[in-house]
Design a protein around this motif. Structure first.
Motif, PDB file in Angstrom:
ATOM      1  N   CYS A  13       0.836  -1.202   0.000  1.00  9.81           N
ATOM      2  CA  CYS A  13       0.000   0.000   0.000  1.00  9.81           C
ATOM      3  C   CYS A  13       0.874   1.256   0.000  1.00  9.81           C
ATOM      4  CB  CYS A  13      -0.925  -0.033   1.223  1.00  9.81           C
ATOM      5  SG  CYS A  13      -2.008   1.387   1.370  1.00  9.81           S
ATOM      6  N   ASN A  17       1.281   4.032  -2.895  1.00  5.41           N
ATOM      7  CA  ASN A  17       0.860   5.379  -2.525  1.00  5.41           C
ATOM      8  C   ASN A  17       1.892   6.435  -2.905  1.00  5.41           C
ATOM      9  OD1 ASN A  17      -1.094   7.115  -1.435  1.00  5.41           O
ATOM     10  ND2 ASN A  17      -0.023   7.164   0.519  1.00  5.41           N
ATOM     11  N   LYS A  20       0.844   7.145  -6.682  1.00  5.31           N
ATOM     12  CA  LYS A  20      -0.607   7.337  -6.847  1.00  5.31           C
ATOM     13  C   LYS A  20      -1.122   6.895  -8.221  1.00  5.31           C
ATOM     14  CE  LYS A  20      -1.663  10.060  -3.092  1.00  5.31           C
ATOM     15  NZ  LYS A  20      -0.751   9.580  -2.089  1.00  5.31           N
ATOM     16  N   CYS A  23      -4.657   3.883  -7.684  1.00  6.05           N
ATOM     17  CA  CYS A  23      -5.380   4.260  -6.467  1.00  6.05           C
ATOM     18  C   CYS A  23      -6.359   3.178  -6.008  1.00  6.05           C
ATOM     19  CB  CYS A  23      -6.083   5.600  -6.655  1.00  6.05           C
ATOM     20  SG  CYS A  23      -4.923   6.975  -6.800  1.00  6.05           S
ATOM     21  N   ILE A  26      -4.324   0.929  -3.954  1.00  7.79           N
ATOM     22  CA  ILE A  26      -3.982   1.542  -2.663  1.00  7.79           C
ATOM     23  C   ILE A  26      -5.116   1.255  -1.680  1.00  7.79           C
ATOM     24  CG2 ILE A  26      -3.596   3.710  -1.422  1.00  7.79           C
ATOM     25  CD1 ILE A  26      -2.346   4.781  -4.074  1.00  7.79           C
ATOM     26  N   ALA A 111      -7.689   7.682  -2.064  1.00  9.71           N
ATOM     27  CA  ALA A 111      -6.551   6.834  -1.698  1.00  9.71           C
ATOM     28  C   ALA A 111      -5.871   7.367  -0.445  1.00  9.71           C
ATOM     29  CB  ALA A 111      -5.569   6.744  -2.859  1.00  9.71           C
ATOM     30  N   ASP A 112      -5.705   8.683  -0.361  1.00  7.15           N
ATOM     31  CA  ASP A 112      -5.107   9.287   0.839  1.00  7.15           C
ATOM     32  C   ASP A 112      -5.953   9.023   2.078  1.00  7.15           C
ATOM     33  OD1 ASP A 112      -2.925  10.307  -0.562  1.00  7.15           O
ATOM     34  OD2 ASP A 112      -3.837  12.300  -0.819  1.00  7.15           O
ATOM     35  N   VAL A 115      -5.457   5.411   3.261  1.00  9.18           N
ATOM     36  CA  VAL A 115      -4.224   5.249   4.043  1.00  9.18           C
ATOM     37  C   VAL A 115      -4.412   5.802   5.449  1.00  9.18           C
ATOM     38  CG1 VAL A 115      -1.786   5.927   4.187  1.00  9.18           C
ATOM     39  CG2 VAL A 115      -2.753   5.185   1.991  1.00  9.18           C
TER      40      VAL A 115
END
Length: 131
Positions: A13, A17, A20, A23, A26, A111-112, A115
């Motif tokens: 992951c 990341n 990017k 995604c 991720i 995606a952010d 995480v």
């Protein structure tokens, strides 16, 4: 096993990341890392005198016709870790499902968040903080 599997998925992951580019993956690796971290925290699981060494043993003992493994695991996270971890887990599960089965076009922002949801879950795992 679950801890090594969780770290393996988290490592991928984190690598994905960086650029990017994928995604959807991720999100998927964040979810499966969360799944394995949660199992590491929850199992072995004891109910009265009976101990369930793994999620699969627990699920086999308590499954009903309305249950599936993901929903059962989600309930365990909510009720035996806490609501904050449960909400983060549920968000990851839902977005992973979307990415895998409906629309792989996940944004960088999603995606952010995925995480960050994994990090939220990890902060609520007492077995990790004890290491």
């Amino acid at each position: 096993m679950s801890l090594n599997h969780a770290k393996h998925n988290e490592d991928l992951c984190n690598k994905l990341n960086i650029d990017k580019k994928f995604c959807d993956w991720i999100v998927t690796t964040a979810f499966y890392s969360a799944l394995h971290y949660s199992e590491y925290q929850l199992f072995p699981f004891k109910i009265g005198p009976t101990e369930y060494a793994s999620f699969d043993l627990y699920y086999d003992a308590f499954k009903t016709s309305r249950d599936n493994k993901h929903d059962t695991r989600k309930r365990l996270v909510y009720s035996n870790i806490n609501a904050t971890a449960g909400a983060a887990y549920n968000w990851l599960k839902d977005l992973c499902w979307t990415a895998r089965y409906y629309n792989y076009m996940i944004t960088e922002q999603e995606a952010d968040v995925a995480v960050s949801k994994l990090e939220i879950i990890k902060t609520h795992l007492s077995k990790l903080s004890a290491k």
